[in-house]
Design a protein around this motif. Structure first.
Motif, PDB file in Angstrom:
ATOM      1  N   PRO A   1       1.040  -0.823  -0.472  1.00 50.16           N
ATOM      2  CA  PRO A   1      -0.552  -0.080   0.126  1.00 50.16           C
ATOM      3  C   PRO A   1       1.164   1.278   0.126  1.00 50.16           C
ATOM      4  N   GLY A   2       0.009   2.408   0.032  1.00 48.09           N
ATOM      5  CA  GLY A   2       1.353   3.819  -0.577  1.00 48.09           C
ATOM      6  C   GLY A   2       1.200   4.587   1.136  1.00 48.09           C
ATOM      7  N   THR A   3       1.226   3.870   1.844  1.00 47.49           N
ATOM      8  CA  THR A   3       0.898   4.595   3.223  1.00 47.49           C
ATOM      9  C   THR A   3       2.409   5.760   3.335  1.00 47.49           C
ATOM     10  N   PHE A   4       2.279   5.659   4.496  1.00 47.33           N
ATOM     11  CA  PHE A   4       3.579   6.196   5.169  1.00 47.33           C
ATOM     12  C   PHE A   4       4.470   5.359   5.544  1.00 47.33           C
ATOM     13  N   ALA A   5       3.686   4.654   6.451  1.00 53.57           N
ATOM     14  CA  ALA A   5       4.631   3.322   7.012  1.00 53.57           C
ATOM     15  C   ALA A   5       4.708   2.526   6.329  1.00 53.57           C
ATOM     16  N   ASP A   6       4.114   1.890   5.186  1.00 54.70           N
ATOM     17  CA  ASP A   6       4.041   1.170   4.074  1.00 54.70           C
ATOM     18  C   ASP A   6       5.733   1.679   3.634  1.00 54.70           C
ATOM     19  N   SER A   7       5.570   3.018   2.960  1.00 54.37           N
ATOM     20  CA  SER A   7       6.704   2.931   1.849  1.00 54.37           C
ATOM     21  C   SER A   7       7.780   3.490   3.091  1.00 54.37           C
ATOM     22  N   ARG A   8       7.535   3.555   4.474  1.00 53.43           N
ATOM     23  CA  ARG A   8       9.159   3.595   4.794  1.00 53.43           C
ATOM     24  C   ARG A   8       9.300   2.404   5.020  1.00 53.43           C
ATOM     25  N   ALA A   9       8.867   1.140   6.169  1.00 57.33           N
ATOM     26  CA  ALA A   9       8.932  -0.083   5.789  1.00 57.33           C
ATOM     27  C   ALA A   9       9.597  -0.681   4.839  1.00 57.33           C
ATOM     28  N   LEU A  10       9.191  -0.176   3.492  1.00 57.34           N
ATOM     29  CA  LEU A  10       9.856  -1.015   2.311  1.00 57.34           C
ATOM     30  C   LEU A  10      10.800  -0.492   1.835  1.00 57.34           C
ATOM     31  N   ILE A  11      11.047   1.088   2.385  1.00 53.67           N
ATOM     32  CA  ILE A  11      12.306   1.493   2.123  1.00 53.67           C
ATOM     33  C   ILE A  11      13.235   0.997   2.892  1.00 53.67           C
ATOM     34  N   ALA A  12      13.085   0.540   4.356  1.00 48.90           N
ATOM     35  CA  ALA A  12      14.303  -0.077   5.194  1.00 48.90           C
ATOM     36  C   ALA A  12      14.321  -1.680   4.803  1.00 48.90           C
ATOM     37  N   VAL A  13      13.913  -1.734   3.843  1.00 53.64           N
ATOM     38  CA  VAL A  13      14.135  -3.053   2.299  1.00 53.64           C
ATOM     39  C   VAL A  13      15.071  -2.435   2.156  1.00 53.64           C
ATOM     40  N   ARG A  14      14.829  -2.222   1.362  1.00 55.52           N
ATOM     41  CA  ARG A  14      15.470  -1.212   0.165  1.00 55.52           C
ATOM     42  C   ARG A  14      16.969  -1.132   0.535  1.00 55.52           C
ATOM     43  N   GLU A  15      17.400  -0.490   1.352  1.00 57.00           N
ATOM     44  CA  GLU A  15      17.855  -0.591   2.139  1.00 57.00           C
ATOM     45  C   GLU A  15      19.358  -1.204   2.977  1.00 57.00           C
ATOM     46  N   THR A  16      18.218  -2.438   3.281  1.00 63.83           N
ATOM     47  CA  THR A  16      19.187  -3.754   3.724  1.00 63.83           C
ATOM     48  C   THR A  16      19.540  -4.258   2.145  1.00 63.83           C
ATOM     49  N   LEU A  17      18.930  -4.511   1.331  1.00 62.40           N
ATOM     50  CA  LEU A  17      18.927  -5.268   0.105  1.00 62.40           C
ATOM     51  C   LEU A  17      20.156  -4.733  -1.277  1.00 62.40           C
ATOM     52  N   ARG A  18      20.025  -2.969  -0.632  1.00 67.77           N
ATOM     53  CA  ARG A  18      20.881  -2.566  -2.542  1.00 67.77           C
ATOM     54  C   ARG A  18      22.145  -3.325  -2.493  1.00 67.77           C
ATOM     55  N   ASP A  19      22.850  -3.775  -1.493  1.00 66.44           N
ATOM     56  CA  ASP A  19      24.461  -3.752  -1.213  1.00 66.44           C
ATOM     57  C   ASP A  19      24.523  -5.112  -2.200  1.00 66.44           C
ATOM     58  N   ARG A  20      23.242  -6.412  -2.603  1.00 67.77           N
ATOM     59  CA  ARG A  20      23.073  -7.420  -3.120  1.00 67.77           C
ATOM     60  C   ARG A  20      22.431  -7.384  -4.624  1.00 67.77           C
ATOM     61  N   PHE A  21      21.485  -6.315  -4.528  1.00 73.32           N
ATOM     62  CA  PHE A  21      21.203  -6.784  -5.814  1.00 73.32           C
ATOM     63  C   PHE A  21      20.300  -5.092  -6.329  1.00 73.32           C
ATOM     64  N   HIS A  22      20.608  -4.923  -7.792  1.00 72.48           N
ATOM     65  CA  HIS A  22      20.514  -3.605  -8.182  1.00 72.48           C
ATOM     66  C   HIS A  22      19.504  -3.158  -8.663  1.00 72.48           C
ATOM     67  N   ILE A  23      19.020  -2.113  -8.447  1.00 70.48           N
ATOM     68  CA  ILE A  23      17.989  -1.577  -8.085  1.00 70.48           C
ATOM     69  C   ILE A  23      17.077  -0.885  -9.154  1.00 70.48           C
ATOM     70  N   VAL A  24      15.793  -1.404 -10.304  1.00 68.06           N
ATOM     71  CA  VAL A  24      16.177  -1.267 -11.210  1.00 68.06           C
ATOM     72  C   VAL A  24      14.185  -0.277 -10.920  1.00 68.06           C
TER      73      VAL A  24
END
Length: 277
Positions: free
Chosen positions: A143-166
């Motif tokens: 969902p596009g809520t503040f909380a869900d977006s922030r949580a997904l950003i945290a996932v991005r920060e955890t994984l960005r050194d192992r994956f390229h971001i499309v």
């Protein structure tokens, strides 16, 4: 399933459970899943349509290998991805046996996926699924809520050194989203939905706005993938002769004025990729 067969009492109960954030399985029967898939899940499918259309614009194609719809629910996300790209096999996993039976596809037995699909599962996760480490690519919509977006950003920060971001990011640098802003976009329902009396009745009874389909998303790939430009976050604010938009790029997130002479203002919307001087 059609509108005449719809069980409104089931939808009312499911809606109440969703709003309360009730723990445990939502599904009591296959009828629960059928009613959900025909209504609530379609709105999720429209968000996926927007994400998949953006991947087409970027020229991205999935890596080889099976698709795993993890936390599949009724299977709407995995079906959308497989139908869009013509992928097979589709494997499913959910804590609910009823959900896996309804979603169809093959039961996941721990095999590494080519594409890992996750949809509207963040609020039920205590930690990231271990299968992420096995995946070649990840397609994730929330969902596009503040909380869900922030949580997904945290996932991005955890994984960005192992994956390229499309997508949606145009870079692999640390996320520049701070303060009260959040990374979200808006999908549109199919033509005719807003004038369809059945959908109008559903929206009124469920207390939802069919015009508002905010979502956040993240697409990752182990293969290198480069995107140029800056991404418009949220909806631009339009004025006479110019617009203001929140733009995300490698140097950070900035509020930018876009003059009419720079670009047709009618083409700028949530999620647009811009190249500005």
């Amino acid at each position: 399933m059609n509108w005449d067969q719809l069980d409104w009492h089931i939808l009312d109960r499911l809606r109440e459970q969703f709003l309360r954030g009730a723990p445990g399985d939502y599904w009591r029967s296959a009828a629960d899943l059928a009613n959900y898939d025909f209504t609530f899940a379609q709105r999720i499918g429209w968000k996926w349509d927007a994400v998949l259309a953006e991947l087409d614009r970027l020229g991205w194609r999935p890596p080889p290998g099976p698709v795993l719809d993890w936390g599949c629910g009724s299977g709407i996300a995995g079906r959308r991805v497989c139908e869009h790209f013509g992928l097979a096999p589709r494997r499913v996993f959910d804590r609910s046996t009823l959900a896996m039976e309804f979603a169809g596809g093959e039961r996941w037995r721990g095999q590494p996926p080519g594409v890992l699909v996750l949809s509207h599962v963040l609020n039920e996760l205590r930690e990231l699924p271990a299968v992420i480490e096995q995946a070649e690519a990840i397609l994730w919509v929330e969902p596009g809520t503040f909380a869900d977006s922030r949580a997904l950003i945290a996932v991005r920060e955890t994984l960005r050194d192992r994956f390229h971001i499309v997508a949606p990011c145009t870079h692999r640098a640390p996320c520049g989203m701070t303060g009260s802003d959040w990374c979200h976009f808006f999908a549109e329902p199919p033509k005719g939905v807003l004038a369809d009396p059945n959908w109008v009745r559903f929206a009124q009874r469920a207390g939802i706005d069919l015009r508002s389909l905010p979502y956040s998303y993240l697409v990752l790939d182990r293969r290198p993938f480069a995107v140029d430009g800056a991404r418009v976050i949220g909806e631009p604010r339009r004025y006479k002769g110019y617009a203001k938009a929140l733009l995300c790029e490698a140097t950070g997130v900035r509020d930018t004025m876009i003059q009419k002479r720079d670009r047709s203002l009618k083409t700028i919307r949530s999620g647009t990729l811009l190249t500005l001087p």
